[in-house]
Design a protein around this motif. Structure first.
Motif: not given
Length: 542
Positions: A102-104, A110-113, A117-122
Motif C-alpha cells: 500500500x505504501x509503495x 505522489x512521486x509521479x504527480x 510533501x506527501x511523497x516524503x511522508x510516505x
C-alpha cells in the motif's frame, strides 16, 4: 537488533485520522452526502475506528474509500490517500508485506504527480517498515530521501529525528557512519529547546562510543544525557537511557553499576514489565549477578526472564498467526476483486461486441437511407437552383425598375434645367424670331415633361410583381397614388435615402410619408418593418 531499537525511537510524520465522532455518527454522515471526496475521508475514518473492534468491516470501508476515490476529479491523488491510510491500518497489525504494498502504491502516485510533501511522508513510513523487516539498504535509501527533503524545508526537529534514525541503522554495521549522523543530529539539537531530542541523541552517541570502546566519550555523552533527564522527559525515554547505561556498564565489567542502573530502568518501566525492554533488563540482571557469583539473585532474574520470554513467545505466536490470517485474507480479497474485475471486463467486452454489431447494422441502414434520399436530395437541389435562378431574375428585374425610375427622374431634372435656362435666354433676347424659336422648343420640352413617369413605373412594376397593386388596393383602398408609389419602392426594399433620391423628395418628407403609411396599416405600435410587411403581399406562386 534494528527492529528492537526502532521500537524506542521516534517515528516521523506518523499520521492517524482522529475521529471526534462515534463510528455510528460517521456512518450516518456517509449515507447522507453525495460528495465523493468527502465520502473517501469519512470511509477512511470509519475504517480506522473499526480496525481494532471489527477488522472485517473496517476492510470493507477501505474498499469503499477506494471505489469513491476513483469517482473523484483528482482520482489519482485520492487513491494515494486511500493507499497511505490502508498502509497505516495494516501497519497496526504488523502485516509488513501488505503495508509495504500500500505504501509503495501511494508513493508512486505522489512521486509521479510531484506532490513532494506527501511523497516524503510516505518515504519516511517506508523507511521505518523496511527497518522493521531488517532491509537496512532500503531503509537507508528512503531515510536519506526524507533527510534531503527536510533539509530543504529547514524543519530542525524533524531533521534531528531523521539523522537519529539513520545513525541507528548504521549502529550495527558501521560505527563511524553511525557517529557521523548522530553528531549531525547533535549539532542541530543544540539549536533547539527540545530536551527529549537531546536525551535521545546523547544516549545514542554514548552507546555508539561505548561499542567503539571509547570510554571517555561514552561517559561524557551519558553524563550529558542524564543532565537533560528532568520531569519533562517521559519514563519510556528514561528507561531507554538507564538500560543503555546498564548495558555499557556490563560491557565495562562494572557489574554493580550495571545492576543498579538496570533496576532503575525496571522501576521506570514497571507498568510494562512483560515487554521487550523488561526481557532485556532481566536478562542483563541475571548475567550481572551470575558474573558476581550471586546465584540466588541470578536464578531469580533468570526465572523472570524466562517467564517474560514465554509470555512474549506466546504473544508473538498469536501475532504471527494473526498476521498469516490477515495475509491470507488479503490474498483472498485480492483474488475475489480480480475475478470481479475480470467479470466486469468480460461484460464490457460483450457490450462492446453488441455495440459494434449494432453500429454495423446501423451503418448498413444508413447507407440504404442515404441512397434512398440521394435522388430526393438531387431533386431538392434542382428546385433550390430554380428558386435561386427565379430570385436572381426577380432581383435583376427590380434593379431594372429602380434604374428606369432613376433614369426618368434624371431626365426630368435635366429637362427642367434646360427649360429654366431657355426661359432666361428668352427674357434676355430682343430678337422676336429667336423668341418664337425658343417658344417652339419650350413647348416640345414641356410636352415631353408632362409624360406620366410614375404611371409607366407602375405598369412596369405590375409586369414584374403581378397583382401587387390589386391586392394592396383591395386591402387598403384609401391609399393615394403617392402612397401606392411609396409602397412599391418599399416593397423593393429601398432605403429612405434611396427613395428620396428617386422621388426628388426630402429625407424628412419620406419619413413622414412612412409614418402615415404605418398608421393606415395599423402598425403604429407594432415593431414590424414596413418593407417586411409589404412583402407579405407577395403572391403565393412567386
Amino acid at each position: 537488533m534494528i527492529p528492537r531499537l526502532f521500537s524506542l525511537f521516534f517515528i516521523l510524520f506518523s499520521l492517524s485520522i482522529h475521529s471526534q465522532s462515534s463510528t455510528k455518527e460517521l456512518i450516518d454522515s456517509l449515507n447522507t452526502i453525495d460528495n465523493h471526496e468527502k465520502k473517501v475521508d469519512l470511509a477512511l475514518k470509519i475504517a480506522e475506528n473499526l480496525q481494532d473492534s471489527d477488522w472485517e468491516r473496517g476492510l470493507k470501508y477501505i474498499e469503499l474509500a477506494e471505489t469513491e476515490a476513483k469517482k473523484t476529479e483528482k482520482s489519482d491523488l485520492n487513491l494515494a490517500k486511500v493507499y497511505a491510510a490502508a498502509g497505516e491500518i495494516y501497519n497496526t497489525k504488523d502485516v509488513i508485506d501488505i503495508t509495504l504494498q500500500y505504501y509503495l502504491k501511494a508513493y508512486e502516485i505522489y512521486k509521479s504527480n510531484n506532490i513532494v510533501d506527501e511523497a516524503a511522508r510516505v518515504e519516511n513510513n517506508l523507511a521505518i517498515i523496511y527497518a522493521k523487516s531488517n532491509n537496512e539498504k532500503k531503509a537507508l535509501q528512503y531515510f536519506l530521501h526524507v533527510y534531503r527533503y527536510q533539509k530543504s524545508k529547514k524543519e530542525s526537529d524533524k531533521l534531528v529525528k531523521i539523522l537519529n534514525n539513520i545513525g541507528t541503522i548504521y549502529l550495527s554495521k558501521n560505527l563511524d557512519s553511525s557517529l557521523y549522523y548522530y553528531h549531525k543530529a547533535d549539532a542541530i539539537s543544540k539549536t533547539l529547546k527540545d530536551n527529549t531530542l537531546k536525551v535521545y541523541v546523547y544516549t545514542n552517541l554514548a552507546r555508539a562510543y561505548g561499542l567503539k570502546k571509547d570510554k571517555k566519550n561514552a561517559d561524557f555523552y551519558f553524563e550529558k544525557a542524564f543532565s537533560f533527564t528532568d520531569t519533562s522527559i517521559d519514563n519510556s525515554l528514561k528507561t531507554f537511557t538507564y538500560e543503555s547505561l546498564s548495558e555499557y556498564n556490563f560491557q565495562e565489567k562494572k557489574l554493580d553499576e550495571a545492576i543498579l542502573n538496570a533496576k532503575k530502568a525496571l522501576e521506570l518501566s514497571k507498568d510494562n514489565l512483560f515487554g521487550f525492554s523488561g526481557l532485556r533488563l532481566n536478562k542483563l540482571l541475571y548475567q550481572a549477578y551470575l558474573g558476581k557469583e550471586d546465584y540466588k539473585n541470578a536464578v531469580h532474574y533468570f526465572q523472570k526472564y524466562n517467564d517474560i520470554s514465554d509470555s512474549i513467545n506466546i504473544e508473538q505466536k498469536a501475532v504471527n498467526l494473526e498476521r498469516i490470517r490477515l495475509e491470507q485474507d488479503y490474498k483472498v480479497r485480492s483474488q475475489i476483486r480480480t475475478l470481479v474485475e475480470e467479470k466486469t471486463r468480460f461484460k464490457y467486452y460483450v457490450v462492446g461486441l453488441i455495440l459494434v454489431v449494432g453500429i454495423l447494422v446501423l451503418i448498413l441502414l444508413l447507407i440504404r437511407y442515404r441512397n434512398r434520399n440521394i435522388s430526393n436530395q438531387l431533386e431538392k437541389e434542382k428546385l433550390k437552383a430554380k428558386e435561386q435562378e427565379l430570385k436572381q431574375s426577380l432581383e435583376a428585374k427590380n434593379m431594372v425598375l429602380v434604374g428606369k425610375a432613376m433614369s426618368e427622374i434624371h431626365r426630368t431634372d435635366n429637362i427642367n434645367e434646360i427649360l429654366t435656362d431657355l426661359k432666361k435666354i428668352k427674357l434676355k433676347t430682343a430678337n422676336k424670331e429667336l423668341q418664337q424659336a425658343i417658344d417652339i422648343v419650350l413647348k416640345r420640352l414641356e410636352k415631353d415633361l408632362n409624360t406620366d413617369i410614375w404611371k409607366e413605373f407602375e405598369i412596369s412594376f405590375e409586369q414584374v410583381h403581378k397583382s401587387f397593386f390589386d391586392k394592396l388596393t383591395i386591402d387598403y383602398p384609401t391609399l393615394t397614388p403617392k402612397e401606392r408609389r411609396l409602397c412599391a419602392l418599399l416593397y423593393l426594399d429601398l432605403t429612405t435615402k434611396e427613395i428620396s433620391q428617386i422621388t426628388g423628395q426630402s429625407f424628412k418628407s419620406i419619413e413622414n410619408a412612412r409614418t402615415r403609411l404605418r398608421k393606415k396599416f395599423d402598425l403604429t405600435n407594432e415593431k414590424v418593418n414596413l418593407s417586411t410587411y409589404l412583402n407579405s403581399f407577395k403572391p403565393e406562386n412567386m
